[in-house]
Design a protein around this motif. Structure first.
Motif, PDB file in Angstrom:
ATOM      1  N   GLN A   3      -8.583  23.141 -34.316  1.00  9.27           N
ATOM      2  CA  GLN A   3      -9.332  24.220 -33.706  1.00  9.27           C
ATOM      3  C   GLN A   3     -10.820  24.024 -34.031  1.00  9.27           C
ATOM      4  OE1 GLN A   3      -7.621  27.987 -34.923  1.00  9.27           O
ATOM      5  NE2 GLN A   3      -5.542  27.213 -34.616  1.00  9.27           N
TER       6      GLN A   3
ATOM      7  N   LYS B 136      -5.494  17.812 -42.481  1.00 11.74           N
ATOM      8  CA  LYS B 136      -4.475  18.307 -41.549  1.00 11.74           C
ATOM      9  C   LYS B 136      -3.108  18.359 -42.208  1.00 11.74           C
ATOM     10  CE  LYS B 136      -2.870  17.820 -36.792  1.00 11.74           C
ATOM     11  NZ  LYS B 136      -3.068  17.125 -35.498  1.00 11.74           N
TER      12      LYS B 136
ATOM     13  N   ARG C  58     -10.628  17.254 -30.690  1.00 16.58           N
ATOM     14  CA  ARG C  58      -9.625  16.912 -29.668  1.00 16.58           C
ATOM     15  C   ARG C  58      -8.636  15.860 -30.201  1.00 16.58           C
ATOM     16  NH1 ARG C  58     -14.629  16.555 -26.516  1.00 16.58           N
ATOM     17  NH2 ARG C  58     -14.893  18.545 -25.406  1.00 16.58           N
ATOM     18  N   HIS C  59      -9.177  14.858 -30.870  1.00 19.29           N
ATOM     19  CA  HIS C  59      -8.343  13.746 -31.331  1.00 19.29           C
ATOM     20  C   HIS C  59      -7.329  14.209 -32.365  1.00 19.29           C
ATOM     21  CE1 HIS C  59      -7.321   9.605 -32.421  1.00 19.29           C
ATOM     22  NE2 HIS C  59      -7.431   9.976 -33.687  1.00 19.29           N
ATOM     23  N   TYR C  60      -7.732  15.060 -33.282  1.00 16.07           N
ATOM     24  CA  TYR C  60      -6.843  15.482 -34.363  1.00 16.07           C
ATOM     25  C   TYR C  60      -6.109  16.790 -34.063  1.00 16.07           C
ATOM     26  CZ  TYR C  60      -8.788  11.851 -37.348  1.00 16.07           C
ATOM     27  OH  TYR C  60      -9.134  10.641 -37.883  1.00 16.07           O
ATOM     28  N   GLY C  61      -6.442  17.424 -32.952  1.00 15.00           N
ATOM     29  CA  GLY C  61      -5.815  18.698 -32.638  1.00 15.00           C
ATOM     30  C   GLY C  61      -6.326  19.850 -33.473  1.00 15.00           C
TER      31      GLY C  61
END
Length: 283
Positions: free
Chosen positions: A248, A216, A243-246
């Protein structure tokens, strides 16, 4: 909020004869179309030479297309695959980076052949070559297909399980591209980076956290959530990671051939509705 892009049946990970699949890029495009895929990407290993025909065939048959590649990366002493999507396939830095990544495959293949000879299976290098459409991209899969044809094993998976997995007696490690290089090549060519099938990697929870954080920080965008290389419970596990790391979310069959792949093109369930599809900003 739903958009037009949300309605795609996407398959953004598969392989042709350019790397280690059994169908040519144009035949693979038609198979994808016939299987109900509406957004497709050909992601051959470390090679872009199938992109032009894949894109042209997709256009002719009315199939939305994203350029694709699967780059081999060494991270924390393991091989990780990074899929690139939606990039310029003529970008000079990307093309040269992939050329350098491919460069060691032939020598590695010779070493694998020597190991197999020591294990009582001579002639494997010469036997594997006809299975490789591109000798620069001869891989463990091509050796496995030869060993099945020669009668040593019943199927390709058995060869990997017994000999060619990362800690198998015939495996030869490779120093691939760095994670930073792969992400930078893809970004520099205007594309987005995806961690392919994270459920396949044998990292500890701490190492996985470091991988996702590093990816990321480098500008990586997405992970594969629904893929032919994941089990059904892993669909949920990596949806939660996204979801946790944002991140896609991406999806792809990782299709190579009807006999060897766990799932065919277009046969995956849809992504969870709360995740942003990686293609939403690309089409």
């Amino acid at each position: 909020m739903n958009t037009f892009a949300d309605t795609f049946c996407a398959d953004l990970h598969c392989h042709s004869t350019v790397s280690d699949g059994v169908f040519t890029p144009d035949d693979l495009a038609r198979r994808a179309k016939d299987s109900g895929v509406t957004l497709w990407s050909l992601t051959d290993h470390d090679e872009l030479s199938g992109q032009a025909i894949a894109s042209e065939t997709a256009r002719e048959i009315g199939l939305h297309y994203l350029t694709g590649v699967e780059i081999s990366v060494t991270w924390a002493n393991q091989t990780v695959h990074i899929v690139g999507l939606g990039f310029n396939p003529t970008d000079a830095t990307l093309v040269e980076g992939l050329r350098q990544t491919r460069a060691g495959r032939a020598q590695r293949a010779q070493r694998i052949g020597n190991r197999l000879a020591e294990l009582g299976m001579p002639g494997a290098f010469e036997g594997a070559l006809p299975f490789a459409g591109n000798p620069e991209l001869i891989s463990r899969t091509h050796f496995a297909r030869f060993l099945v044809q020669a009668g040593y094993f019943p199927n390709v998976q058995a060869v990997f399980d017994r000999l060619l997995k990362d800690d198998g007696p015939a495996h030869e490690p490779m120093q691939w591209a760095t994670l930073e290089s792969a992400v930078n090549w893809i970004r520099g060519a205007g594309g987005v980076s995806v961690i392919a099938h994270p459920g396949r990697y044998k990292y500890t929870p701490l190492q996985f956290g470091a991988l996702f954080d590093t990816f990321k920080d480098l500008g990586g965008c997405a992970i594969e959530v629904v893929t032919g290389s994941h089990s059904v419970p892993q669909f949920k596990e990596y949806a939660q990671v996204a979801r946790h790391y944002g991140f896609q979310a991406s999806c792809g069959s990782d299709f190579h051939s009807p006999e060897e792949s766990r799932i065919d093109l277009g046969s995956l369930p849809p992504l969870p509705v709360d995740l942003k599809p990686v293609w939403q900003d690309l089409v």
